[in-house]
Design a protein around this motif. Structure first.
Motif, PDB file in Angstrom:
ATOM      1  N   GLY A 505      39.962  50.545  51.991  1.00 59.91           N
ATOM      2  CA  GLY A 505      39.548  50.682  53.385  1.00 59.91           C
ATOM      3  C   GLY A 505      39.488  49.333  54.058  1.00 59.91           C
ATOM      4  N   ASP A 506      38.287  48.821  54.269  1.00 58.27           N
ATOM      5  CA  ASP A 506      38.121  47.464  54.776  1.00 58.27           C
ATOM      6  C   ASP A 506      38.233  46.517  53.589  1.00 58.27           C
ATOM      7  OD1 ASP A 506      37.436  45.061  55.852  1.00 58.27           O
ATOM      8  OD2 ASP A 506      35.378  45.613  56.375  1.00 58.27           O
ATOM      9  N   ASN A 507      39.377  45.844  53.511  1.00 57.49           N
ATOM     10  CA  ASN A 507      39.637  44.991  52.345  1.00 57.49           C
ATOM     11  C   ASN A 507      39.255  43.528  52.568  1.00 57.49           C
ATOM     12  OD1 ASN A 507      40.766  47.087  50.733  1.00 57.49           O
ATOM     13  ND2 ASN A 507      42.652  46.953  51.936  1.00 57.49           N
ATOM     14  N   SER A 508      38.481  43.263  53.616  1.00 61.10           N
ATOM     15  CA  SER A 508      38.153  41.864  53.939  1.00 61.10           C
ATOM     16  C   SER A 508      37.292  41.200  52.878  1.00 61.10           C
ATOM     17  CB  SER A 508      37.442  41.796  55.288  1.00 61.10           C
ATOM     18  OG  SER A 508      36.222  42.528  55.266  1.00 61.10           O
ATOM     19  N   LYS A 509      36.567  41.990  52.091  1.00 64.07           N
ATOM     20  CA  LYS A 509      35.755  41.397  51.013  1.00 64.07           C
ATOM     21  C   LYS A 509      36.229  41.875  49.636  1.00 64.07           C
ATOM     22  CE  LYS A 509      32.100  44.814  51.912  1.00 64.07           C
ATOM     23  NZ  LYS A 509      30.688  44.983  52.302  1.00 64.07           N
ATOM     24  N   VAL A 510      37.473  42.298  49.569  1.00 61.75           N
ATOM     25  CA  VAL A 510      38.091  42.698  48.301  1.00 61.75           C
ATOM     26  C   VAL A 510      39.021  41.584  47.850  1.00 61.75           C
ATOM     27  CG1 VAL A 510      39.544  44.393  47.130  1.00 61.75           C
ATOM     28  CG2 VAL A 510      37.964  45.133  48.939  1.00 61.75           C
ATOM     29  N   PHE A 511      38.778  41.072  46.650  1.00 64.73           N
ATOM     30  CA  PHE A 511      39.560  39.948  46.128  1.00 64.73           C
ATOM     31  C   PHE A 511      40.054  40.258  44.725  1.00 64.73           C
ATOM     32  CE2 PHE A 511      35.925  38.116  48.607  1.00 64.73           C
ATOM     33  CZ  PHE A 511      36.645  37.822  49.758  1.00 64.73           C
ATOM     34  N   THR A 512      41.016  39.483  44.279  1.00 68.47           N
ATOM     35  CA  THR A 512      41.436  39.572  42.878  1.00 68.47           C
ATOM     36  C   THR A 512      40.591  38.619  42.040  1.00 68.47           C
ATOM     37  OG1 THR A 512      43.081  37.803  43.046  1.00 68.47           O
ATOM     38  CG2 THR A 512      43.801  40.051  43.601  1.00 68.47           C
ATOM     39  N   ALA A 513      40.568  38.862  40.737  1.00 64.94           N
ATOM     40  CA  ALA A 513      39.833  37.979  39.826  1.00 64.94           C
ATOM     41  C   ALA A 513      40.351  36.550  39.942  1.00 64.94           C
ATOM     42  CB  ALA A 513      39.965  38.489  38.394  1.00 64.94           C
ATOM     43  N   ALA A 514      41.660  36.394  40.030  1.00 62.86           N
ATOM     44  CA  ALA A 514      42.253  35.056  40.107  1.00 62.86           C
ATOM     45  C   ALA A 514      41.789  34.314  41.352  1.00 62.86           C
ATOM     46  CB  ALA A 514      43.774  35.148  40.074  1.00 62.86           C
ATOM     47  N   VAL A 529      32.521  44.080  40.112  1.00 67.31           N
ATOM     48  CA  VAL A 529      33.784  43.840  39.432  1.00 67.31           C
ATOM     49  C   VAL A 529      34.381  45.192  39.068  1.00 67.31           C
ATOM     50  CG1 VAL A 529      34.905  42.857  37.392  1.00 67.31           C
ATOM     51  CG2 VAL A 529      33.071  41.601  38.538  1.00 67.31           C
ATOM     52  N   VAL A 530      35.567  45.453  39.565  1.00 65.16           N
ATOM     53  CA  VAL A 530      36.234  46.730  39.291  1.00 65.16           C
ATOM     54  C   VAL A 530      37.179  46.528  38.112  1.00 65.16           C
ATOM     55  CG1 VAL A 530      37.629  48.597  40.234  1.00 65.16           C
ATOM     56  CG2 VAL A 530      36.104  47.281  41.739  1.00 65.16           C
ATOM     57  N   GLY A 531      36.831  47.141  36.991  1.00 67.43           N
ATOM     58  CA  GLY A 531      37.625  46.993  35.773  1.00 67.43           C
ATOM     59  C   GLY A 531      36.835  46.336  34.664  1.00 67.43           C
ATOM     60  N   VAL A 535      39.631  40.815  31.205  1.00 68.18           N
ATOM     61  CA  VAL A 535      39.538  39.968  32.395  1.00 68.18           C
ATOM     62  C   VAL A 535      38.258  40.277  33.161  1.00 68.18           C
ATOM     63  CG1 VAL A 535      40.591  39.400  34.618  1.00 68.18           C
ATOM     64  CG2 VAL A 535      42.025  39.647  32.591  1.00 68.18           C
ATOM     65  N   GLY A 536      37.981  41.566  33.369  1.00 68.68           N
ATOM     66  CA  GLY A 536      36.800  41.952  34.121  1.00 68.68           C
ATOM     67  C   GLY A 536      35.506  41.538  33.447  1.00 68.68           C
ATOM     68  N   CYS A 537      35.432  41.725  32.139  1.00 66.30           N
ATOM     69  CA  CYS A 537      34.206  41.374  31.407  1.00 66.30           C
ATOM     70  C   CYS A 537      33.980  39.860  31.377  1.00 66.30           C
ATOM     71  CB  CYS A 537      34.275  41.929  29.982  1.00 66.30           C
ATOM     72  SG  CYS A 537      34.063  43.722  29.884  1.00 66.30           S
ATOM     73  N   GLU A 538      35.055  39.106  31.155  1.00 68.06           N
ATOM     74  CA  GLU A 538      34.901  37.650  31.135  1.00 68.06           C
ATOM     75  C   GLU A 538      34.562  37.112  32.521  1.00 68.06           C
ATOM     76  OE1 GLU A 538      37.561  36.354  27.250  1.00 68.06           O
ATOM     77  OE2 GLU A 538      38.400  36.024  29.254  1.00 68.06           O
ATOM     78  N   LEU A 539      35.157  37.685  33.553  1.00 70.07           N
ATOM     79  CA  LEU A 539      34.821  37.305  34.920  1.00 70.07           C
ATOM     80  C   LEU A 539      33.353  37.609  35.210  1.00 70.07           C
ATOM     81  CD1 LEU A 539      35.632  36.481  37.873  1.00 70.07           C
ATOM     82  CD2 LEU A 539      36.109  38.914  38.239  1.00 70.07           C
ATOM     83  N   ALA A 540      32.906  38.803  34.842  1.00 70.64           N
ATOM     84  CA  ALA A 540      31.515  39.201  35.076  1.00 70.64           C
ATOM     85  C   ALA A 540      30.555  38.259  34.356  1.00 70.64           C
ATOM     86  CB  ALA A 540      31.304  40.642  34.617  1.00 70.64           C
ATOM     87  N   LEU A 541      30.878  37.907  33.120  1.00 71.16           N
ATOM     88  CA  LEU A 541      30.025  36.999  32.355  1.00 71.16           C
ATOM     89  C   LEU A 541      29.936  35.643  33.039  1.00 71.16           C
ATOM     90  CD1 LEU A 541      28.383  36.359  29.800  1.00 71.16           C
ATOM     91  CD2 LEU A 541      30.540  35.824  28.647  1.00 71.16           C
ATOM     92  N   ILE A 615      33.976  42.677  46.346  1.00 66.26           N
ATOM     93  CA  ILE A 615      34.481  43.601  45.335  1.00 66.26           C
ATOM     94  C   ILE A 615      35.685  42.905  44.719  1.00 66.26           C
ATOM     95  CG2 ILE A 615      35.542  45.847  44.887  1.00 66.26           C
ATOM     96  CD1 ILE A 615      33.384  45.333  47.974  1.00 66.26           C
ATOM     97  N   VAL A 616      35.605  42.638  43.428  1.00 65.47           N
ATOM     98  CA  VAL A 616      36.646  41.849  42.757  1.00 65.47           C
ATOM     99  C   VAL A 616      37.429  42.761  41.827  1.00 65.47           C
ATOM    100  CG1 VAL A 616      37.164  39.796  41.402  1.00 65.47           C
ATOM    101  CG2 VAL A 616      35.135  39.833  42.865  1.00 65.47           C
TER     102      VAL A 616
END
Length: 664
Positions: A505-514, A529-531, A535-541, A615-616
């Motif tokens: 929808g509104d993707n202005s605050k949706v980013f990729t992990a990278a 973190v979606v996923g 990658v998602g778990c290490e990013l979240a940590l 939202i990553v």
């Protein structure tokens, strides 16, 4: 190198002198045995390569002395008691080659795995243990060993060591009063519930280990060195439950006070050296430390034991930083620096350090993809960053009959490895990279402090390719026309992968992990973190340790479900670090759309709004192979490698590149 001169001083184990203070920690030898329990050619080449690389002491991986009480499905590993004449003949070739480099070698002898036998190695045989206790992996109760079986195994240790000595081994290491293997199960009261002379008091629980060293000394002589792999602390919270670094818990296994007392007794029984680590199969991330553990994590424990015994102390555990290794020796924590995985990554580590060529040491990532992960799944030892590990002869690089001009599209890990191998063989590779830097997806992956070795691998490729005078064209977008005009003999497409995206929808605050990792997007203080993959778990940590409030939303019913085969040490530690760092996990859930406050999530069929600044997305990658598709019918010699061929991990990118480039 003068700075590290202390590490190259001779050191003794008993009367045996080693030329320096470096040992190869036990790694292997699954896949390195022949059908009769001897070392196959791969095994001989594998260990000899580490001696040729300068290591003072080679310690083989586990070999079993007994195949009757606990059957190990011969020939998973070499065995000095199965066909002694054959074992001696094949081992002699190896030990003589290793001695040519003035290195020494110990055969690691095991009494068995007991309750921790890896299911893929167990076959149909029932697991054994000191007492009828729960198996580590399987929902089975182990069978209690009889006293006659214990004495049989002790005799086998004597026989195995005797054959090892005849085969030219300079000593043996006993596997082990460590990590919760069979001898350790006897030594730990949590596992040992016996009421005979092998249970009860500490001396009784150590009786098995005592009888082993006494039997070997009786058969081989008092001057034949017998080292012991030893863990003074287990980090066991409960059955199949281990403690994390810094966690407050009640130790159910061996704790430091008993660890000190046991060490004193073991040395009094006749062990000539103690090889120190900590942990257990119930806390496997201590015994086989992933990147989430600190480097040199065993040093404090080695120092504790060093201060109470008068035999040499070996210390492993992410010891690849030479400054860390030097300080451990200078501060009296250990006498010998032991490295396992770093010597798989670079068998020439020691010689490179000695000659001051540190930048050319290929780093170990502690990913355990090629070593422990493949041992666990396939009973084979390899290395993610060194495709030649355990296949040194088959993977040896042969000079090209004719030098070819090779155009490589992409400067990620696959493109860099292809260029390295091609240059070594005499070809003329040129890398075209659309950005201003080599490294590809590793540049983002290496941002968390626990992934520092990913960036070290990029630096190693940068250094190595410069040394090989490989031409690199940065900031160049490659088109089909450019490739055709180039006139290269061969084209290698290593264009990698890009993150999967979807509309919320509104993707202005949706980013990729990278984007978040590289600092190109501000995640804010509350992050979804979606996923829940790697990658998602290490990013979240990483975000949680920056004091962010993090929620992981995973569509499957568990984290890390699609990654694999990850080594259990890595996956289990990461799974436990997530809640330990206050990260909320929503499984069987999916994001629906962004809202003014954050994001709407379907959690097991019920909608829930989660407040979030960002939202990553960490939902995987898609191969980037458009260029290959445009050219595959136009060029006679074109190859697609790495993530561009199939999205996987660093290991398969490196292995793809090595295979293709080694055979052009």
């Amino acid at each position: 190198m003068q700075k590290y001169k202390r590490l190259f001083e001779p050191v003794k184990i008993g009367s045996l002198e080693l030329k320096n203070r470096f040992a190869m920690a036990p790694m292997g030898p699954l896949g390195l045995a022949d059908a009769e329990g001897g070392f196959n050619q791969r095994g001989i080449d594998y260990y000899t390569a580490r001696a040729r690389g300068g290591t003072g002491l080679i310690i083989t991986g586990v070999t079993f002395v007994d195949n009757e009480v606990e059957e190990h499905g011969m020939p998973n590993c070499p065995c000095s008691t199965h066909n002694p004449v054959h074992f001696i003949r094949t081992s002699r070739e190896m030990t003589e080659r290793i001695h040519a480099y003035n290195s020494k070698i110990f055969l690691q002898l095991s009494g068995g795995f007991g309750r921790v036998t890896i299911p893929t190695n167990l076959g149909e045989y029932p697991p054994v243990a000191p007492s009828p206790i729960q198996h580590r992996w399987l929902d089975k109760t182990c069978r209690e060993l009889t006293k006659e079986e214990i004495r049989s195994i002790v005799k086998k240790f004597g026989e195995g060591a005797f054959h090892a000595k005849r085969a030219g081994f300079d000593g043996v290491q006993i596997h082990a009063v460590h990590e919760g293997y069979l001898l350790d199960q006897f030594a730990i009261s949590f596992f040992n519930q016996r009421t005979d002379e092998y249970g009860g008091s500490l001396e009784n629980r150590l009786r098995f280990a005592r009888e082993v060293v006494e039997e070997i000394k009786e058969r081989c002589g008092k001057d034949f060195p017998v080292a012991l792999r030893y863990s003074p602390k287990s980090f066991i919270k409960d059955w199949r439950e281990g403690a994390l670094p810094g966690e407050v818990f009640e130790e159910k296994g061996r704790d430091i006070p008993e660890g000190i007392e046991a060490a004193k007794l073991l040395v009094a029984y006749g062990y000539d050296a103690l090889d120190i680590d900590v942990g257990s199969y119930d806390a496997w991330w201590w015994s086989h430390p992933p990147m989430y553990q600190e480097k040199g994590l065993y040093i404090p424990y080695a120092k504790i034991i060093k201060e109470v015994v008068d035999v040499p102390i070996l210390c492993a555990g992410r010891m690849d930083n030479p400054d860390l290794a030097l300080s451990a020796v200078e501060e009296g924590a250990c006498d010998i620096v032991s490295m396992g995985r770093p010597l798989l990554a670079d068998p020439d580590y020691v010689n490179k350090l000695r000659s001051g060529n540190i930048a050319s040491i290929r780093p170990c990532l502690s990913c355990q993809e090629g070593c422990m992960g493949r041992i666990q799944e396939y009973s084979a030892i390899n290395c993610a960053v060194n495709p030649a590990t355990s296949r040194e002869r088959e993977a040896a690089l042969i000079p090209a009959l004719k030098s070819k001009k090779v155009l490589i599209v992409g400067g990620g890990v696959a493109g860099c490895e292809a260029a390295r191998v091609l240059a070594l063989r005499g070809h003329k590779p040129v890398i075209y990279e659309k950005s201003g830097r080599l490294g590809g997806n590793l540049l983002a992956a290496g941002v968390p402090d626990f992934k520092e070795d990913d960036l070290a691998l990029v630096a190693w490729y940068e250094h190595t390719l410069k040394e090989l005078d490989v031409e690199i064209k940065f900031n160049t977008e490659v088109t089909p026309a450019l490739v055709k005009e180039n006139g290269a003999d061969t084209v290698i497409i290593a264009t990698g992968s890009k993150p999967k995206l979807f509309n919320l929808g509104d993707n202005s605050k949706v980013f990729t992990a990278a984007e978040v990792l590289l600092g190109n997007a501000d995640a804010g203080s509350e992050v979804v973190v979606v996923g829940g993959g790697l990658v998602g778990c290490e990013l979240a940590l990483w975000l949680a340790r920056k004091n962010k409030k993090v929620t992981i939303v995973e569509i499957l019913d568990r984290l890390l479900a699609l990654n694999g085969p990850l080594c259990h040490a890595n996956s289990e530690m990461l799974e436990r670090l997530i809640p330990y760092n206050g990260i909320e996990v929503l499984t069987s859930s999916k994001v629906i759309k962004t809202t003014e406050k954050g994001v709407l999530v379907d959690v097991n069929g019920k909608e829930r709004e989660i407040k979030a600044d960002s939202i990553v997305l960490a939902v995987g990658y898609n191969s980037v192979n458009d260029l290959y598709e445009a050219l595959k019918y136009e060029l006679a010699d074109i190859h697609l490698i790495g993530d561009a061929r199939n999205v996987a991990n660093i290991m398969y990118a490196v292995w793809d590149a090595y295979e293709v480039a080694a055979n052009l």
